[in-house]
Motif scaffolding. Structure first.
Motif, mmCIF file in Angstrom:
data_model
loop_
_atom_site.group_PDB
_atom_site.id
_atom_site.type_symbol
_atom_site.label_atom_id
_atom_site.label_comp_id
_atom_site.label_asym_id
_atom_site.label_seq_id
_atom_site.Cartn_x
_atom_site.Cartn_y
_atom_site.Cartn_z
ATOM 1 N N MET A 1 0.810 -1.217 0.000
ATOM 2 C CA MET A 1 0.000 0.000 0.000
ATOM 3 C C MET A 1 0.841 1.264 0.000
ATOM 4 S SD MET A 1 -3.246 -0.839 2.470
ATOM 5 C CE MET A 1 -2.357 -0.612 3.990
ATOM 6 N N MET A 2 2.152 1.167 0.271
ATOM 7 C CA MET A 2 2.959 2.356 0.534
ATOM 8 C C MET A 2 3.246 3.185 -0.705
ATOM 9 S SD MET A 2 5.804 1.058 3.277
ATOM 10 C CE MET A 2 5.355 0.096 4.714
ATOM 11 N N PHE B 1 -6.975 -6.778 -7.901
ATOM 12 C CA PHE B 1 -6.841 -5.508 -8.624
ATOM 13 C C PHE B 1 -6.398 -4.438 -7.633
ATOM 14 C CE2 PHE B 1 -11.336 -5.239 -7.284
ATOM 15 C CZ PHE B 1 -11.388 -3.967 -6.747
ATOM 16 N N ARG B 2 -5.683 -3.458 -8.146
ATOM 17 C CA ARG B 2 -5.114 -2.408 -7.299
ATOM 18 C C ARG B 2 -5.065 -1.100 -8.069
ATOM 19 N NH1 ARG B 2 0.382 -0.501 -6.876
ATOM 20 N NH2 ARG B 2 0.973 0.229 -4.799
ATOM 21 N N TYR B 3 -5.534 -0.030 -7.448
ATOM 22 C CA TYR B 3 -5.403 1.328 -7.975
ATOM 23 C C TYR B 3 -4.564 2.124 -6.971
ATOM 24 C CZ TYR B 3 -9.275 0.042 -11.046
ATOM 25 O OH TYR B 3 -10.079 -0.588 -11.969
ATOM 26 N N HIS B 4 -3.594 2.852 -7.469
ATOM 27 C CA HIS B 4 -2.679 3.536 -6.556
ATOM 28 C C HIS B 4 -2.304 4.904 -7.110
ATOM 29 C CE1 HIS B 4 0.230 3.492 -3.209
ATOM 30 N NE2 HIS B 4 0.988 4.215 -4.023
ATOM 31 N N VAL B 5 -2.242 5.883 -6.211
ATOM 32 C CA VAL B 5 -1.820 7.249 -6.545
ATOM 33 C C VAL B 5 -0.697 7.652 -5.606
ATOM 34 C CG1 VAL B 5 -2.495 9.677 -6.650
ATOM 35 C CG2 VAL B 5 -4.095 7.914 -7.424
ATOM 36 N N PHE C 1 1.685 12.457 -0.574
ATOM 37 C CA PHE C 1 0.327 11.900 -0.490
ATOM 38 C C PHE C 1 0.295 10.582 -1.250
ATOM 39 C CE2 PHE C 1 -3.748 11.207 -2.645
ATOM 40 C CZ PHE C 1 -4.596 11.108 -1.548
ATOM 41 N N SER C 2 -0.425 9.602 -0.705
ATOM 42 C CA SER C 2 -0.658 8.364 -1.440
ATOM 43 C C SER C 2 -2.061 7.859 -1.151
ATOM 44 C CB SER C 2 0.378 7.295 -1.093
ATOM 45 O OG SER C 2 0.173 6.796 0.214
ATOM 46 N N TYR C 3 -2.601 7.179 -2.152
ATOM 47 C CA TYR C 3 -3.933 6.564 -2.029
ATOM 48 C C TYR C 3 -3.840 5.157 -2.591
ATOM 49 C CZ TYR C 3 -8.705 5.267 -3.289
ATOM 50 O OH TYR C 3 -9.893 4.590 -3.440
#
Length: 791
Positions: free
Chosen positions: A152-153, A245-249, A267-269
């Protein structure tokens, strides 16, 4: 030679060369120039020093020894690391835990061949819940159960470097669980030039990843620059049905001014969902192998249907590292951060339609559920929700050869967890509404937790440099205070409980001496502690199939460690690091992931096994690039033993003193070989992990195993508007080794055993059979091709 990020060089060495004669001539004063002008000019000899750094778009410079696995270290402790030279050549799906698998002392237990999730890691026999994780100065592990959830990082394309301290946490680190060391990760810094980067990947098991990053460059004269990136990743599970599935910002903006002043905004999402892996016992593995999985098709009443086994890992993170030069001798560092992690995690379970239990209270019926069948298939939903906010501050005062540091860290965490049950329909889908207990009109639940935590930490440290900075002495003291309270609103549970108050004094000492500019020796003595892991350690867990709690609160004593190290480093063409270590622990808590009886829901259970002693030696060797080749070797010998007989309950003490500790392989090692000539590049890695015990009586273990990975790639200078485009092939587990990579749960014994008093003890759960550990199945063969370029 100082090389800026991404392989760019300064104007003075723009072409990779320095003309020493011309430089000396320019340095002559006018009078000297006039005196030497009269005689005929002698033949000038030009000496040129060159070092070719091929331009790359992904940050590779090929300057780190060991192919990016052995960056220079000077800290007075065992410490290893990796840089973009290594990170960029791994599969773009790999997370931090997977990337550090080659470093000494690290044992990475993979379930996912792509390295994204479903993994576990140990270091010197300590689990990842005993290792502190820092990302840009903020702790990223769950602040209560300490699991890092490293997928998640950050996206690996944005990961700048990782530093692994195998035995010693930083004195000023905002951590209270790092009895087994510390892992520190940093993001790349935004470029001063406007540009972008794209990485597209696809592979076996329908794996794919799409990544794009845009960098603003310097925004006018504001001193601000930044980047924003987005990625999507998905694949099918390599064993069993389902997938991920994974969406990451990711986003990072930096403002710099003056002498050493900067403020960063990070910032991360993360939005991630995965079908869980099913963990077998040893007998199930021997019988079914990779085929022991969740059901691929739905049958009414079957709780093992894969559509019911879903884990969600969602997070939103904000970090604001700030550094201020107040005076010539005084610097202030402030890092506020906020993290929100939430689920849900789901699993199937059959529960009684009548005569079941909510806590200890029996129910007669459930609203809207027919009573004729005796049981109903439900989806157990655990929508855990956790928010954590902190402020970490330190002040450095430097005068002459002395540096004094003082600091304060405050953390507040809230955790809510209300489990519910949803009726499963005939097509395998489930209701959006929770089942209601008709007896009291409340939502049927096994635990309704509200947990709060506050942490206050103070530290002071002093560092003295002597003998022209060759000798460095450092001593410090840290006082950590942790307060935990909570409620459990299930009938029959203690509604208000004081979870724990902990105060721990934590002194540290270190000394290092530079024998030569290339040789260093060091010694250190450190202490660390860890408050009991997981909310479940403090509260009862109930289930509708049982009239009593299926999980009771564990030992609430904090884990405490005292460690010593002595080591040697040599830097140069050949780089060597060797260290001897000793670690003594009290109230050592083994974190065990167990299924709630009768369900497919895993919960974390800490087990206090008393004292443990871990001793050993670790070493790593890495060469600078020679004829485009850079090899790397690492290894560790570990002797970890239990100090006490294990209290299995009911007055039964098992003779475990002197037994080898669980998850503590005697030998681990890795071999790496990197080649990069600017166009063609490749990596090879081979890892060996010795056998590991999974019971405290050492009567069950998994065998040793070997895995190997390979990378092959080709890089161009330019292709149209694309800068330094490249194609890369990553093959994981090239031998397709099928193996158990580690333990998921740990038990006292797998076979009947005589107690210290002489009686026959079968298992901690009672009954006719002994309890059996469950295991992680190592990821099999997988391959991924990625195409990337700058623009």
């Amino acid at each position: 030679m100082i090389v800026p990020a991404y392989g760019q060089v300064s104007a003075a060495t723009r072409n990779g060369s320095v003309n020493t004669s011309a430089a000396k001539a320019r340095a002559k004063p006018p009078a000297a120039a006039a005196r030497t002008a009269a005689p005929p000019a002698p033949q000038v000899e030009h000496i040129t020093v060159s070092r070719h750094i091929p331009p790359t778009a992904n940050g590779v410079t090929n300057l780190t020894p060991g192919g990016g696995l052995m960056p220079p270290q000077t800290a007075p402790r065992s410490q290893s690391g990796l840089t973009r030279d290594f990170i960029a050549k791994q599969a773009p799906t790999a997370n931090i835990a997977a990337l550090v698998a080659d470093l000494p002392g690290v044992n990475f237990s993979s379930q996912d061949p792509f390295g994204l999730t479903g993994n576990n890691m140990t270091m010197r026999g300590m689990t990842q819940a005993q290792i502190g994780y820092l990302f840009e100065g903020a702790p990223m592990a769950d602040p209560i159960n300490y699991q890092p959830y490293s997928s998640m990082m950050v996206d690996s394309e944005n990961l700048g470097s990782v530093t692994v301290s195998q035995g010693s946490p930083d004195l000023d680190a905002p951590l209270y669980n790092a009895v087994g060391g510390q892992i520190t990760a940093t993001e790349i810094n935004p470029s001063h030039k406007q540009r972008g980067f794209v990485d597209l990947a696809g592979g076996t098991h329908s794996a794919n990843k799409e990544f794009i990053r845009y960098e603003t460059g310097d925004i006018g004269n504001t001193g601000i620059r930044g980047f924003v990136s987005f990625s999507h990743t998905s694949y099918n599970n390599w064993r069993g049905p389902g997938g991920l599935f994974r969406y990451h910002v990711d986003s990072k903006f930096v403002k710099e001014w003056g002498d050493g002043n900067s403020i960063s905004a990070i910032f991360s999402y993360n939005r991630q969902q995965q079908t869980s892996w099913r963990s077998p016992t040893l007998s199930q593995w021997n019988k079914y192998g990779d085929s022991f999985n969740y059901s691929g098709s739905f049958t009414q009443g079957d709780p093992t249907y894969y559509g019911l086994q879903v884990t969600n890992m969602n997070a939103e993170t904000v970090i604001l590292p700030s550094h201020f030069t107040l005076t010539k001798h005084l610097k202030l560092h402030v890092t506020p951060y906020f993290e929100h992690q939430f689920g849900p995690s789901n699993a199937g379970e059959n529960i009684p339609t009548t005569g079941g239990y909510m806590g200890t209270q029996r129910y007669d019926s459930l609203v809207g559920i027919p009573t004729g069948n005796g049981s109903v298939l439900t989806e157990g939903v655990d929508p855990w929700d956790q928010k954590s906010g902190s402020l970490n501050m330190s002040l450095d005062w430097t005068r002459g050869h002395n540096k004094l540091s003082v600091g304060y860290w405050y953390n507040y965490t809230s955790h809510q967890e209300l489990s519910t049950f949803r009726q499963v329909y005939a097509n395998g889908s489930y209701s959006n509404s929770p089942i209601i207990d008709a007896t009291n009109g409340r939502i049927l639940t096994g635990y309704d937790l509200n947990f709060k935590q506050q942490v206050n930490t103070l530290f002071i440290a002093d560092t003295l440099s002597l003998l022209h900075d060759r000798l460095t002495l450092s001593a410090g003291f840290r006082a950590a205070m942790v307060s935990r309270t909570g409620t459990n609103n299930v009938p029959g549970a203690d509604p208000y409980y004081k979870a724990g108050n902990y105060f721990e004094p934590l002194p540290q000492f270190s000394a290092s001496f530079k024998i030569t500019p290339h040789d260093q020796i060091f010694v250190n003595g450190t202490t660390a502690f860890r408050a009991p892991a997981s909310v479940e350690a403090y509260s009862q867990i109930f289930d509708p199939n049982n009239s009593h709690a299926v999980e009771q609160p564990g030992s609430l004593k904090p884990e405490y460690s005292i460690g010593e190290e002595i080591g040697f480093r040599h830097s140069g063409f050949v780089n060597v690091a060797v260290s001897l270590f000793n670690l003594n622990m009290t109230n050592h808590q083994v974190t065990s992931m167990n299924y709630i009886p009768g369900t497919t829901q895993l919960i974390s259970e800490p087990i206090n096994i008393g004292g443990q002693t871990s001793r050993g030696i670790q070493a790593e060797i890495g060469l600078r690039r020679w004829h485009h080749i850079s090899p790397y070797f690492s290894g560790q010998y570990l002797h970890a033993t239990m100090d006490n007989n294990y209290n299995a309950g009911g007055g039964n003490y098992l003779p475990t003193a002197g037994k080898i500790a669980v998850e503590s392989p005697k030998f681990t090692g890795a071999i790496g070989l990197n080649y990069d000539d600017g166009r063609f590049f490749g990596n090879f890695a081979l890892r060996y992990v010795d056998s590991q015990y999974t019971t405290f009586m050492d009567d069950e273990k998994i065998p040793s195993y070997i895995t190997s990975d390979i990378t092959l790639g080709y890089r161009m200078k330019k292709l149209g508007p694309a800068k330094a485009p490249q194609i890369q092939l990553n093959i994981m587990n090239i031998g397709d080794n099928h193996y158990l990579s580690g333990g998921s749960s740990f038990t006292s014994n797998a076979h009947p055993v005589n107690t210290v008093a002489g009686g026959l003890y079968r298992s901690s759960t009672g009954g006719a059979s002994t309890s059996a550990p469950i295991y992680l199945v190592g990821g099999a063969f997988a391959a991924m091709v990625s195409v990337s370029a700058g623009f």
